[in-house]
Enzyme design. Structure first.
Site, PDB file in Angstrom:
ATOM      1  N   GLU A 441       0.836  -1.219   0.000  1.00 31.59           N
ATOM      2  CA  GLU A 441       0.000   0.000   0.000  1.00 31.59           C
ATOM      3  C   GLU A 441       0.861   1.255   0.000  1.00 31.59           C
ATOM      4  O   GLU A 441       0.545   2.246   0.671  1.00 31.59           O
ATOM      5  CB  GLU A 441      -0.946   0.010   1.195  1.00 31.59           C
ATOM      6  CG  GLU A 441      -2.232  -0.713   0.973  1.00 31.59           C
ATOM      7  CD  GLU A 441      -2.789  -0.461  -0.397  1.00 31.59           C
ATOM      8  OE1 GLU A 441      -2.780   0.702  -0.829  1.00 31.59           O
ATOM      9  OE2 GLU A 441      -3.202  -1.432  -1.042  1.00 31.59           O
TER      10      GLU A 441
HETATM   11  C1  FAD Z   1       2.729  -9.893   0.509  1.00 29.27           C
HETATM   12  C2  FAD Z   1       2.497  -8.802  -0.480  1.00 29.27           C
HETATM   13  C3  FAD Z   1       1.205  -8.477  -0.850  1.00 29.27           C
HETATM   14  C4  FAD Z   1       0.972  -7.487  -1.811  1.00 29.27           C
HETATM   15  N1  FAD Z   1      -0.304  -7.253  -2.251  1.00 29.27           N
HETATM   16  C5  FAD Z   1      -0.490  -6.462  -3.349  1.00 29.27           C
HETATM   17  C6  FAD Z   1      -1.767  -6.364  -3.979  1.00 29.27           C
HETATM   18  O1  FAD Z   1      -2.747  -6.944  -3.516  1.00 29.27           O
HETATM   19  N2  FAD Z   1      -1.875  -5.620  -5.106  1.00 29.27           N
HETATM   20  C7  FAD Z   1      -0.813  -4.964  -5.658  1.00 29.27           C
HETATM   21  O2  FAD Z   1      -0.973  -4.324  -6.688  1.00 29.27           O
HETATM   22  N3  FAD Z   1       0.414  -5.014  -5.070  1.00 29.27           N
HETATM   23  C8  FAD Z   1       0.594  -5.751  -3.944  1.00 29.27           C
HETATM   24  N4  FAD Z   1       1.836  -5.844  -3.355  1.00 29.27           N
HETATM   25  C9  FAD Z   1       2.927  -5.059  -3.915  1.00 29.27           C
HETATM   26  C10 FAD Z   1       3.335  -3.903  -3.025  1.00 29.27           C
HETATM   27  O3  FAD Z   1       2.322  -2.939  -2.975  1.00 29.27           O
HETATM   28  C11 FAD Z   1       4.676  -3.380  -3.562  1.00 29.27           C
HETATM   29  O4  FAD Z   1       5.644  -4.375  -3.265  1.00 29.27           O
HETATM   30  C12 FAD Z   1       5.042  -2.042  -2.962  1.00 29.27           C
HETATM   31  O5  FAD Z   1       4.168  -1.034  -3.418  1.00 29.27           O
HETATM   32  C13 FAD Z   1       6.473  -1.627  -3.297  1.00 29.27           C
HETATM   33  O6  FAD Z   1       6.758  -1.812  -4.669  1.00 29.27           O
HETATM   34  P1  FAD Z   1       8.061  -2.624  -5.095  1.00 29.27           P
HETATM   35  O7  FAD Z   1       8.060  -3.910  -4.364  1.00 29.27           O
HETATM   36  O8  FAD Z   1       8.143  -2.672  -6.553  1.00 29.27           O
HETATM   37  O9  FAD Z   1       9.261  -1.766  -4.519  1.00 29.27           O
HETATM   38  P2  FAD Z   1       9.949  -0.507  -5.240  1.00 29.27           P
HETATM   39  O10 FAD Z   1       8.936   0.417  -5.777  1.00 29.27           O
HETATM   40  O11 FAD Z   1      10.988  -1.022  -6.163  1.00 29.27           O
HETATM   41  O12 FAD Z   1      10.655   0.197  -4.006  1.00 29.27           O
HETATM   42  C14 FAD Z   1      11.821  -0.313  -3.381  1.00 29.27           C
HETATM   43  C15 FAD Z   1      12.245   0.642  -2.262  1.00 29.27           C
HETATM   44  O13 FAD Z   1      12.569   1.916  -2.824  1.00 29.27           O
HETATM   45  C16 FAD Z   1      11.830   2.939  -2.197  1.00 29.27           C
HETATM   46  N5  FAD Z   1      11.412   3.910  -3.219  1.00 29.27           N
HETATM   47  C17 FAD Z   1      10.918   3.654  -4.443  1.00 29.27           C
HETATM   48  N6  FAD Z   1      10.645   4.805  -5.089  1.00 29.27           N
HETATM   49  C18 FAD Z   1      10.990   5.790  -4.268  1.00 29.27           C
HETATM   50  C19 FAD Z   1      10.961   7.210  -4.362  1.00 29.27           C
HETATM   51  N7  FAD Z   1      10.488   7.849  -5.434  1.00 29.27           N
HETATM   52  N8  FAD Z   1      11.415   7.920  -3.307  1.00 29.27           N
HETATM   53  C20 FAD Z   1      11.864   7.308  -2.194  1.00 29.27           C
HETATM   54  N9  FAD Z   1      11.907   5.976  -2.055  1.00 29.27           N
HETATM   55  C21 FAD Z   1      11.480   5.229  -3.072  1.00 29.27           C
HETATM   56  C22 FAD Z   1      10.617   2.273  -1.579  1.00 29.27           C
HETATM   57  O14 FAD Z   1      10.182   2.959  -0.424  1.00 29.27           O
HETATM   58  C23 FAD Z   1      11.151   0.883  -1.232  1.00 29.27           C
HETATM   59  O15 FAD Z   1      11.701   0.900   0.054  1.00 29.27           O
HETATM   60  C24 FAD Z   1       2.070  -6.787  -2.362  1.00 29.27           C
HETATM   61  C25 FAD Z   1       3.368  -7.081  -1.951  1.00 29.27           C
HETATM   62  C26 FAD Z   1       3.588  -8.089  -1.042  1.00 29.27           C
HETATM   63  C27 FAD Z   1       5.007  -8.427  -0.674  1.00 29.27           C
END
Ligand code: FAD
Length: 596
Positions: A441
């Site tokens: 989220e």
């Molecule tokens: C168990 C689980 C359930 C989930 N359920 C859903 C779901 O139901 N539907 C869905 O769509 N997704 C879901 N997700 C996905 C989840 O919402 C994403 O993993 C999350 O939004 C982060 O995206 P990412 O993993 O690609 O990390 P990234 O976007 O690659 O981020 C990696 C790190 O970089 C930081 N970061 C990235 N961009 C910036 C920025 N501009 N400025 C500062 N920091 C930044 C982030 O804070 C994070 O710490 C789920 C994930 C898990 C693990």
């Protein structure tokens, strides 16, 4: 086996006394929930959570979900029956308008019930939570025929919902998404692409799953401005509402993960699946934001819920575990050692968790009531003020409550010593389950950017100014009251820190945006601490008034003590956050990426 007792008395104190829910009787649905009805609902919700959902928490963790070769996913033993009970009990639609089959009761009640269910079994509660997030988006942005086709079945728990944003190359930055939508002659779209990490993407709890999917229509602009929202049912629905053919969407695999094992986290493959546009083309984020804001508050509640259940178990253990003698002299001479709850450091830990939980619960109820005003009031000024509050507090609550939720689960685990690290007592499950809430989220660091970059400056800072004014007004009104001074003086000092930090941001962020980025997390936690302190001051005022009029009770007296603990031992962290913010971004940004 962990224990859990739903904090019904605390919720009732907040609803009845602190926020005086009866004052909102002019809002639709509120007069249907007078005090006795609320008490009955909270009592039943507590029973369901304690007796049905909580016993399944460990089973769910051990068994997890299973994907079969044909793409079906089965949930752990007992989940199907429990979900049926939740659905038939009308719990999913507690606050959904009656025209869609819900009960139309205050959203504040729903958030209280959510807390109980998430404490009892977070992985289970997510199936219903996501369904309600999806119905919210459909109700706000769906076409009338979409609403009538999907929402009543989802409210009844016959069908569930999901949100499909994430793809392998796109998480935080949704502008990178590649899932494609191609318009068909009949107005529908063919959706193709792969979504990952989709919670509750496939399972056996309901006969249909309604996926809300972000995709880019062929020829749409690149980036976030070309993203649209679609409704894509797992099984297509005939015009008469009966189920038709299987749609081209399937679960390719499920993730093996740290916690919430009983919630299926799916890779979803869309292979020319039939979908329908929700809202307007290329305005998908508007619809998704309704769902995401709903879900963000839900995730904040998950943080509180894990902190609460971990706390309850830690207290029970600390009362029983015998180790060492009290520094002030033996307390249990008949026993070989004193219970560890006599030790100041153990008490410090337990009180830190408790002081957070009670104020965080107040924040949830307060904000949920604002949500009710924002959605139901007929007065545009009231709606706008409530909406301002929601916008401002959503990132604060999502991050603050989930950061603390995880930290507190770890602290509660610490109370068990080595027995917390082994699986038997269930404490390590709380830690594992709580961890995800900081990530999904919108990761917490990104929430902080949302607060600093969007929510704070929005409308010339109207929402923040209104909040500062409200807290300052409370401090002015009660600052001269001797009995309130131990609460009001620290609150005023902390508000001063927040105002200084806000001024610093206004003066330094525009010229150098990295100053805002480097300050964001500290600013969010400073904001959160001030809000929790304000909640404590309000609770203490009401507790004192009740003691004066009807006499002290252990519950009310403990409010005064726990509130003082918060002010003396937790709130001083605001000065650390302010000091960090005011150093700016220089050292944070100085090292080149290859020097790390
Ligand atoms: C168990 C689980 C359930 C989930 N359920 C859903 C779901 O139901 N539907 C869905 O769509 N997704 C879901 N997700 C996905 C989840 O919402 C994403 O993993 C999350 O939004 C982060 O995206 P990412 O993993 O690609 O990390 P990234 O976007 O690659 O981020 C990696 C790190 O970089 C930081 N970061 C990235 N961009 C910036 C920025 N501009 N400025 C500062 N920091 C930044 C982030 O804070 C994070 O710490 C789920 C994930 C898990 C693990």
């Amino acid at each position: 086996m962990p224990i859990y007792k739903a904090p019904v008395e605390d919720v009732s104190f907040l609803l009845n006394d602190v926020f005086q829910i009866d004052r909102y009787d002019n809002l639709p649905g509120f007069s249907d929930a007078p005090a006795d009805v609320r008490e009955a609902i909270l009592g039943e919700a507590a029973k369901l959570s304690e007796e049905v959902l909580q016993p399944l928490n460990r089973v769910g963790d051990l068994e997890g979900c299973t994907r079969h070769d044909d793409g079906r996913v089965t949930t752990p033993k007992g989940f199907k029956e429990a979900f049926k009970q939740v659905a038939e009990g009308g719990w999913l639609g507690l606050s959904v308008p009656t025209e869609y089959g819900g009960q139309g009761l205050p959203g504040a009640l729903t958030q209280a019930v959510n807390e109980f269910q998430c404490s009892a079994n977070m992985a289970f509660a997510m199936y219903g939570g996501l369904t309600m997030g999806a119905t919210a988006a459909l109700m706000v942005h769906g076409k009338p025929e979409q609403k009538s086709m999907f929402v009543p079945k989802m409210v009844a728990g016959e069908w569930t919902g999901t949100m499909n944003l994430t793809e392998p190359q796109c998480g935080t930055d949704l502008g990178l998404l590649r899932t494609k939508a191609v318009k068909q002659a009949d107005g529908s779209y063919k959706i193709s692409g792969t979504k990952i990490f989709i919670s509750a993407g496939e399972h056996d709890l309901a006969e249909n799953i309604i996926h809300l999917v972000l995709a880019r229509i062929e020829g749409a602009p690149s980036g976030i401005k070309g993203v649209s929202l679609f409704v894509v049912p797992k099984v297509l629905v005939n015009a008469d509402g009966s189920l038709g053919q299987r749609n081209g969407v399937s679960c390719g695999s499920i993730e093996h993960k740290m916690g919430i094992h009983a919630n299926s986290t799916c890779v979803m493959n869309y292979d020319s699946a039939t979908g329908w546009l929700i809202g307007e083309e290329n305005k998908g984020m508007q619809g998704m934001f309704v769902m995401m804001n709903e879900a963000r508050l839900g995730v904040a509640v998950q943080g509180l819920a894990q902190s609460e259940v971990a706390y309850q178990n830690a207290v029970a253990y600390a009362r029983e575990r015998l180790q060492g003698r009290a520094l002030s002299g033996v307390k249990a001479p008949d026993k070989p050692a004193d219970p560890i709850i006599v030790h100041p450091d153990v008490r410090r830990t337990l009180l830190t968790i408790r002081a957070f939980n009670e104020a965080a619960r107040a924040m949830v109820v307060w904000t949920a009531l604002k949500g009710d005003v924002a959605h139901r009031s007929s007065d545009p000024k009231d709606r706008q003020a409530a909406d301002d509050h929601m916008g401002l507090m959503t990132p604060v609550m999502k991050s603050m409550l989930t950061d603390a939720g995880f930290a507190n689960a770890v602290q509660a685990q610490q109370m068990y010593g080595g027995h917390g690290y082994i699986a038997e007592h269930g404490m390590e499950q709380f830690v594992r389950d709580a961890r995800i809430a900081m990530i999904y989220e919108g990761a917490n660091g990104v929430q902080a950017l949302d607060l600093v970059g969007r929510k704070l400056p929005r409308d010339g800072g109207r929402a923040a100014m209104s909040f500062f004014g409200e807290v300052a007004g409370f401090a002015k009104e009660h600052g001269a009251d001797e009995a309130m001074k131990p609460y009001v003086a620290p609150l005023s000092a902390a508000l001063g820190h927040l105002q200084q930090a806000t001024t610093w941001l206004m003066q330094n962020a525009l010229t150098r945006p990295d100053n805002a980025g480097a300050a964001a997390s500290d600013y969010l936690h400073l904001f959160g601490l001030v809000t929790l302190a304000y909640m404590w001051a309000r609770m203490v005022k009401v507790a004192r008034d009740k003691i004066a009029s009807a006499g002290a009770t252990p519950y009310l007296t403990s409010k005064l003590v726990t509130g003082r603990f918060f002010m003396e031992r937790m709130l001083p962290e605001t000065s650390v956050h302010l000091a960090r913010i005011q150093t700016g971004c220089a050292t944070t940004m100085e090292l080149a990426a290859d020097a790390f």
